[in-house]
Scaffold this motif. Structure first.
Motif, PDB file in Angstrom:
ATOM      1  N   PHE A  36       0.875  -1.166   0.000  1.00  0.00           N
ATOM      2  CA  PHE A  36       0.000   0.000   0.000  1.00  0.00           C
ATOM      3  C   PHE A  36       0.914   1.218   0.000  1.00  0.00           C
ATOM      4  CE2 PHE A  36       0.933  -1.006   4.332  1.00  0.00           C
ATOM      5  CZ  PHE A  36       0.746   0.106   5.134  1.00  0.00           C
ATOM      6  N   SER A  37       0.378   2.396   0.203  1.00  0.00           N
ATOM      7  CA  SER A  37       1.166   3.613   0.026  1.00  0.00           C
ATOM      8  C   SER A  37       2.404   3.681   0.917  1.00  0.00           C
ATOM      9  CB  SER A  37       0.288   4.843   0.289  1.00  0.00           C
ATOM     10  OG  SER A  37      -0.259   4.795   1.605  1.00  0.00           O
ATOM     11  N   HIS A  38       2.429   2.900   1.978  1.00  0.00           N
ATOM     12  CA  HIS A  38       3.590   2.846   2.875  1.00  0.00           C
ATOM     13  C   HIS A  38       4.884   2.568   2.119  1.00  0.00           C
ATOM     14  CE1 HIS A  38       5.586   2.132   6.727  1.00  0.00           C
ATOM     15  NE2 HIS A  38       6.091   1.014   6.250  1.00  0.00           N
ATOM     16  N   ILE A  39       4.786   1.915   0.986  1.00  0.00           N
ATOM     17  CA  ILE A  39       5.977   1.538   0.221  1.00  0.00           C
ATOM     18  C   ILE A  39       6.715   2.760  -0.322  1.00  0.00           C
ATOM     19  CG2 ILE A  39       4.998   1.301  -2.115  1.00  0.00           C
ATOM     20  CD1 ILE A  39       6.484  -1.485  -2.183  1.00  0.00           C
ATOM     21  N   TRP A  40       6.022   3.916  -0.362  1.00  0.00           N
ATOM     22  CA  TRP A  40       6.629   5.141  -0.896  1.00  0.00           C
ATOM     23  C   TRP A  40       7.184   6.051   0.199  1.00  0.00           C
ATOM     24  CZ3 TRP A  40       7.319   4.366  -5.741  1.00  0.00           C
ATOM     25  CH2 TRP A  40       6.353   3.733  -6.533  1.00  0.00           C
ATOM     26  N   ARG A  41       7.214   5.581   1.454  1.00  0.00           N
ATOM     27  CA  ARG A  41       7.572   6.467   2.566  1.00  0.00           C
ATOM     28  C   ARG A  41       8.992   7.005   2.469  1.00  0.00           C
ATOM     29  NH1 ARG A  41       8.485   1.454   3.683  1.00  0.00           N
ATOM     30  NH2 ARG A  41      10.188   0.788   5.053  1.00  0.00           N
ATOM     31  N   ASN A  42       9.902   6.298   1.779  1.00  0.00           N
ATOM     32  CA  ASN A  42      11.276   6.780   1.623  1.00  0.00           C
ATOM     33  C   ASN A  42      11.500   7.463   0.275  1.00  0.00           C
ATOM     34  OD1 ASN A  42      12.130   5.698   4.154  1.00  0.00           O
ATOM     35  ND2 ASN A  42      12.239   3.665   3.221  1.00  0.00           N
ATOM     36  N   VAL A  43      10.450   7.532  -0.517  1.00  0.00           N
ATOM     37  CA  VAL A  43      10.521   8.149  -1.843  1.00  0.00           C
ATOM     38  C   VAL A  43       9.775   9.485  -1.861  1.00  0.00           C
ATOM     39  CG1 VAL A  43       9.833   7.886  -4.270  1.00  0.00           C
ATOM     40  CG2 VAL A  43      10.782   5.928  -3.013  1.00  0.00           C
ATOM     41  N   ALA A  44       8.531   9.473  -1.412  1.00  0.00           N
ATOM     42  CA  ALA A  44       7.687  10.669  -1.507  1.00  0.00           C
ATOM     43  C   ALA A  44       8.294  11.905  -0.842  1.00  0.00           C
ATOM     44  CB  ALA A  44       6.305  10.370  -0.931  1.00  0.00           C
ATOM     45  N   PRO A  45       8.827  11.823   0.386  1.00  0.00           N
ATOM     46  CA  PRO A  45       9.363  13.040   1.014  1.00  0.00           C
ATOM     47  C   PRO A  45      10.499  13.682   0.225  1.00  0.00           C
ATOM     48  CG  PRO A  45       9.017  11.334   2.664  1.00  0.00           C
ATOM     49  CD  PRO A  45       8.850  10.680   1.323  1.00  0.00           C
ATOM     50  N   ARG A  46      11.340  12.872  -0.378  1.00  0.00           N
ATOM     51  CA  ARG A  46      12.453  13.429  -1.167  1.00  0.00           C
ATOM     52  C   ARG A  46      11.941  14.093  -2.436  1.00  0.00           C
ATOM     53  NH1 ARG A  46      17.611  10.394  -2.826  1.00  0.00           N
ATOM     54  NH2 ARG A  46      17.762  12.396  -3.878  1.00  0.00           N
ATOM     55  N   LEU A  47      10.895  13.556  -3.023  1.00  0.00           N
ATOM     56  CA  LEU A  47      10.304  14.186  -4.198  1.00  0.00           C
ATOM     57  C   LEU A  47       9.706  15.540  -3.826  1.00  0.00           C
ATOM     58  CD1 LEU A  47       8.529  11.114  -5.870  1.00  0.00           C
ATOM     59  CD2 LEU A  47      10.714  12.158  -6.530  1.00  0.00           C
ATOM     60  N   GLY A  63      -4.626  -1.382   1.825  1.00  0.00           N
ATOM     61  CA  GLY A  63      -4.169  -0.402   2.789  1.00  0.00           C
ATOM     62  C   GLY A  63      -5.282   0.257   3.574  1.00  0.00           C
ATOM     63  N   ARG A  64      -5.265   1.597   3.608  1.00  0.00           N
ATOM     64  CA  ARG A  64      -6.234   2.357   4.392  1.00  0.00           C
ATOM     65  C   ARG A  64      -7.494   2.700   3.607  1.00  0.00           C
ATOM     66  NH1 ARG A  64      -1.197   4.233   6.372  1.00  0.00           N
ATOM     67  NH2 ARG A  64      -0.993   3.906   8.629  1.00  0.00           N
ATOM     68  N   SER A  65      -7.527   2.346   2.323  1.00  0.00           N
ATOM     69  CA  SER A  65      -8.766   2.512   1.574  1.00  0.00           C
ATOM     70  C   SER A  65      -9.749   1.428   1.987  1.00  0.00           C
ATOM     71  CB  SER A  65      -8.499   2.442   0.063  1.00  0.00           C
ATOM     72  OG  SER A  65      -7.874   3.617  -0.397  1.00  0.00           O
ATOM     73  N   GLU A  66     -10.979   1.592   1.535  1.00  0.00           N
ATOM     74  CA  GLU A  66     -12.013   0.605   1.869  1.00  0.00           C
ATOM     75  C   GLU A  66     -11.612  -0.789   1.398  1.00  0.00           C
ATOM     76  OE1 GLU A  66     -16.653  -0.296   0.607  1.00  0.00           O
ATOM     77  OE2 GLU A  66     -15.867   1.751   0.461  1.00  0.00           O
ATOM     78  N   ARG A  67     -11.766  -1.769   2.268  1.00  0.00           N
ATOM     79  CA  ARG A  67     -11.644  -3.175   1.896  1.00  0.00           C
ATOM     80  C   ARG A  67     -13.067  -3.723   1.895  1.00  0.00           C
ATOM     81  NH1 ARG A  67      -6.792  -4.133   4.884  1.00  0.00           N
ATOM     82  NH2 ARG A  67      -7.715  -3.121   6.683  1.00  0.00           N
ATOM     83  N   PRO A  68     -13.742  -3.735   0.739  1.00  0.00           N
ATOM     84  CA  PRO A  68     -15.175  -4.052   0.701  1.00  0.00           C
ATOM     85  C   PRO A  68     -15.504  -5.397   1.345  1.00  0.00           C
ATOM     86  CG  PRO A  68     -14.456  -3.187  -1.406  1.00  0.00           C
ATOM     87  CD  PRO A  68     -13.217  -3.441  -0.610  1.00  0.00           C
ATOM     88  N   ALA A  69     -16.592  -5.399   2.119  1.00  0.00           N
ATOM     89  CA  ALA A  69     -17.048  -6.647   2.732  1.00  0.00           C
ATOM     90  C   ALA A  69     -17.570  -7.611   1.677  1.00  0.00           C
ATOM     91  CB  ALA A  69     -18.132  -6.346   3.765  1.00  0.00           C
ATOM     92  N   ASP A  70     -18.103  -7.069   0.593  1.00  0.00           N
ATOM     93  CA  ASP A  70     -18.647  -7.891  -0.487  1.00  0.00           C
ATOM     94  C   ASP A  70     -17.521  -8.330  -1.414  1.00  0.00           C
ATOM     95  OD1 ASP A  70     -19.984  -9.076  -2.568  1.00  0.00           O
ATOM     96  OD2 ASP A  70     -21.209  -7.314  -3.066  1.00  0.00           O
ATOM     97  N   PRO A  71     -17.228  -9.634  -1.482  1.00  0.00           N
ATOM     98  CA  PRO A  71     -16.141 -10.090  -2.352  1.00  0.00           C
ATOM     99  C   PRO A  71     -16.439  -9.906  -3.836  1.00  0.00           C
ATOM    100  CG  PRO A  71     -17.329 -11.965  -1.440  1.00  0.00           C
ATOM    101  CD  PRO A  71     -17.844 -10.748  -0.739  1.00  0.00           C
ATOM    102  N   GLN A  72     -17.691  -9.600  -4.172  1.00  0.00           N
ATOM    103  CA  GLN A  72     -18.047  -9.396  -5.574  1.00  0.00           C
ATOM    104  C   GLN A  72     -17.672  -8.000  -6.083  1.00  0.00           C
ATOM    105  OE1 GLN A  72     -19.062 -12.001  -7.437  1.00  0.00           O
ATOM    106  NE2 GLN A  72     -18.685 -13.085  -5.504  1.00  0.00           N
ATOM    107  N   VAL A  73     -17.316  -7.097  -5.186  1.00  0.00           N
ATOM    108  CA  VAL A  73     -16.862  -5.773  -5.631  1.00  0.00           C
ATOM    109  C   VAL A  73     -15.572  -5.947  -6.430  1.00  0.00           C
ATOM    110  CG1 VAL A  73     -15.992  -3.528  -4.887  1.00  0.00           C
ATOM    111  CG2 VAL A  73     -17.941  -4.561  -3.711  1.00  0.00           C
TER     112      VAL A  73
END
Length: 283
Positions: A36-47, A63-73
């Motif tokens: 999830f976006s955590h992977i950019w924590r050492n990249v984004a600040p330098r940019l 990550g922190r976005s919705e993880r839908p309860a409905d698996p059909q989403v």
């Protein structure tokens, strides 16, 4: 854990977590799976420090976005593209530099083929492409059915997933600072474990990249660079060369000693390459 996506918005009725920092040339960062976006924590600040305006978000089902309860989403690569386009509109972005990793790279390839007018430049990092995914191991898991993995005990799931994640990071020192735990936290537990299989692994399907793979030659006028970890155990470097050959005018740089999560071990090198490339191709 650094939270790079503190804001939330609704896209087609689903909550998407995002973050925007900095000013200057716009760069949109697209993560992959099972990250999830955590992977950019050492990249984004330098940019941001280098006068770039950085936009990033967690894909639907990640990550922190919705993880839908409905698996059909539908949270497949194809379904993620309209979400990205909606975010562009909400953010007031006509065009941006795109930097994309893993399945984020598959989304970026779809954006480049179907909406090239939205891209200033494209950087693909250890991206899935053609029929490079899923891996043989994951194909076997999907064929055998994911229900058993969804219902596995928390301890078994965490042990299984930890060993998988560790193969993505080549620098052993990175494994002792909580890096793997941060990723694991989002794909374990009562919500994360089911979501990993229902909204990520269930959609590992090359059909989402084979159609765009056949059209990569159309990107001849788009600035494209390909960055790849030399020791990527998930997407062999041979795929980098195939992508490079399919995109006329693209550049390829193989990062010595890098693995699939190359931003964990070689963040400074990635940032240098991104800054140099986007400076050469301003919006």
């Amino acid at each position: 854990m650094t939270n790079l996506t503190p804001e939330n918005t609704l896209v087609a009725g689903h909550r998407i977590a995002y973050g925007i920092e900095g000013s200057g040339e716009p760069i949109v960062l697209l993560h992959g799976t099972p990250a999830f976006s955590h992977i950019w924590r050492n990249v984004a600040p330098r940019l941001v420090t280098a006068n770039r305006r950085v936009y990033l978000y967690d894909l639907l089902g990640f990550g922190r976005s919705e993880r839908p309860a409905d698996p059909q989403v539908d949270t497949s690569v194809t379904a993620q593209l309209p979400i990205l386009l909606d975010l562009f509109d909400q953010w007031g972005l006509d065009r941006a530099h795109i930097v994309a990793h893993d399945i984020g790279g598959a989304i970026a390839q779809r954006l480049a083929v179907f909406h090239p007018e939205r891209i200033i430049s494209l950087t693909l990092i250890d991206a899935v492409s053609f029929d490079s995914w899923p891996s043989p191991r994951t194909r076997q898991q999907i064929a055998a059915g994911l229900d058993a993995l969804i219902s596995a005990s928390d301890a078994d799931h965490r042990a299984h997933t930890r060993s998988w994640l560790e193969t993505a990071i080549t620098n052993p020192d990175r494994l002792t600072d909580g890096t793997v735990d941060a990723y694991l936290e989002m794909i374990a537990g009562p919500v994360g474990q089911a979501s990993l299989y229902q909204h990520q692994i269930a959609h590992y399907d090359a059909k989402h990249t084979m159609d765009t793979g056949a059209r990569l030659g159309e990107l001849a006028t788009m600035p494209v660079q390909i960055l790849w970890g030399e020791n990527d155990a998930w997407q062999d470097v041979a795929w980098a060369h195939k992508l490079h050959g399919a995109i006329p005018g693209s550049s390829l740089k193989v990062i010595e000693g890098g693995g699939h999560f190359v931003m964990e071990s070689h963040a400074d090198r990635l940032v240098d390459e991104i800054l140099a490339f986007t400076s050469t191709h301003p919006g």
